[in-house]
Design a protein around this motif. Structure first.
Motif, PDB file in Angstrom:
ATOM      1  N   ALA A 156      44.610  49.474  37.192  1.00 49.64           N
ATOM      2  CA  ALA A 156      43.571  48.454  37.297  1.00 49.64           C
ATOM      3  C   ALA A 156      42.239  49.062  37.725  1.00 49.64           C
ATOM      4  N   ALA A 157      42.274  50.155  38.426  1.00 52.48           N
ATOM      5  CA  ALA A 157      41.048  50.813  38.875  1.00 52.48           C
ATOM      6  C   ALA A 157      40.222  51.380  37.715  1.00 52.48           C
ATOM      7  N   ASP A 158      40.821  51.475  36.550  1.00 49.91           N
ATOM      8  CA  ASP A 158      40.099  51.969  35.367  1.00 49.91           C
ATOM      9  C   ASP A 158      39.438  50.833  34.586  1.00 49.91           C
ATOM     10  N   THR A 159      39.614  49.605  35.034  1.00 56.82           N
ATOM     11  CA  THR A 159      38.938  48.468  34.412  1.00 56.82           C
ATOM     12  C   THR A 159      37.435  48.594  34.625  1.00 56.82           C
ATOM     13  N   ALA A 160      36.697  48.585  33.535  1.00 56.03           N
ATOM     14  CA  ALA A 160      35.251  48.823  33.623  1.00 56.03           C
ATOM     15  C   ALA A 160      34.595  48.587  32.273  1.00 56.03           C
ATOM     16  N   VAL A 161      33.283  48.524  32.277  1.00 52.94           N
ATOM     17  CA  VAL A 161      32.512  48.661  31.045  1.00 52.94           C
ATOM     18  C   VAL A 161      32.320  50.158  30.813  1.00 52.94           C
ATOM     19  N   TYR A 162      32.651  50.595  29.618  1.00 53.22           N
ATOM     20  CA  TYR A 162      32.539  52.008  29.262  1.00 53.22           C
ATOM     21  C   TYR A 162      31.349  52.178  28.316  1.00 53.22           C
TER      22      TYR A 162
ATOM     23  N   GLN B 238      31.429  51.665  34.347  1.00 50.87           N
ATOM     24  CA  GLN B 238      30.895  50.827  35.409  1.00 50.87           C
ATOM     25  C   GLN B 238      31.836  49.651  35.666  1.00 50.87           C
ATOM     26  N   PRO B 239      32.582  49.691  36.759  1.00 52.53           N
ATOM     27  CA  PRO B 239      33.393  48.516  37.115  1.00 52.53           C
ATOM     28  C   PRO B 239      32.489  47.321  37.392  1.00 52.53           C
ATOM     29  N   ALA B 240      33.012  46.153  37.200  1.00 48.72           N
ATOM     30  CA  ALA B 240      32.236  44.929  37.387  1.00 48.72           C
ATOM     31  C   ALA B 240      31.620  44.882  38.790  1.00 48.72           C
ATOM     32  N   GLY B 241      30.319  44.661  38.833  1.00 48.71           N
ATOM     33  CA  GLY B 241      29.628  44.534  40.101  1.00 48.71           C
ATOM     34  C   GLY B 241      29.432  45.834  40.864  1.00 48.71           C
TER      35      GLY B 241
END
Lengths: 123, 107
Positions: A89-95, A41-44
């Motif tokens: 950067a598109a893979d930045t997320a909560v996993y 889940q990416p931020a927001g």
């Protein structure tokens, strides 16, 4: 009580490999009763299913991530692993890791979730 | 991929109001359909599994219904603790897919 706990580096450099572990307690991956899934889940933003594994068969992945993602299971440690290569950067997320669905074509949800771990892709 | 379309994307209602969120699948998903509640900074929590089965400990003001491609989540009397984002999920096909979420607020 089933519990899942994600762990791994919080920061990964672009083009490198993201590697996370999910430690399961209260259930046994080796039982083969469930699939075990990874979600991010990416931020927001919303939830994105990444893939799942059951020891009875090979892992299954979201097609758009296939080729970059590998999910594996270590039954001796009762752990799942997620590997995502060539990150941006598109893979930045909560996993998150989660239990489910049940194996065998049974209608069932992802019922237990870890608390999630934030991974930031940045140099 | 099966597309899951939730509506509305957000809503604001008064305490005690009846609230309904809908989710439409781009193809039938049978009863491989589930609802989640997510509060800020927390993991999603399973509310309703297989269309209409309320999970243990979930207040009875939550209910789910639907079939085929059209499903709904109803909160019969909105409470302050229901402020959250709600997601639908289908596990009928690979890849499993979530709706985009519905943010519920209190007026």
């Amino acid at each position: 009580q089933v519990q899942l706990q994600e762990s791994g580096p919080g920061l990964v450099e672009p083009s490198q490999t993201l590697s996370l572990t999910c430690t399961v307690s209260g259930d046994s991956i080796s039982s083969g009763r469930h699939y075990w899934s990874w979600i991010r889940q990416p931020a927001g933003k919303g939830l994105e299913w990444i893939g799942r594994i059951c020891i009875r068969e090979t892992a299954q992945y979201k097609p758009s991530l296939k080729g970059r993602v590998t999910i594996s299971a270590d039954t001796s440690k009762n752990q799942l692993s997620l590997s995502l290569t060539s990150v941006t950067a598109a893979d930045t997320a909560v996993y998150y890791c989660a239990r489910g669905p049940r194996y065998g074509g049974v209608p069932s949800p992802l019922d237990y979730w870890g608390q999630g771990t934030l991974v930031t892709v940045s140099s | 991929d099966i597309q899951m379309t939730q509506s509305p994307s957000s809503l604001s209602a008064s305490e005690g109001d009846r609230v309904t969120i809908t989710c439409r699948a781009s193809q039938p998903v049978s009863n491989f359909f589930h609802w989640y509640q997510q509060k800020p900074g927390k993991a999603p929590k399973l509310l309703i599994s297989t269309v209409s089965n309320l999970e243990s400990g979930v207040p009875s003001r939550f209910s789910g219904s639907g079939s085929g491609t059209d499903f709904s989540l109803t909160i019969s009397s909105l409470q302050p603790e229901d402020v959250a984002t709600y997601y639908c999920l289908q596990t009928n096909n690979i890849p499993h897919t979530f709706g985009q979420g519905t943010k519920v607020e209190i007026k």
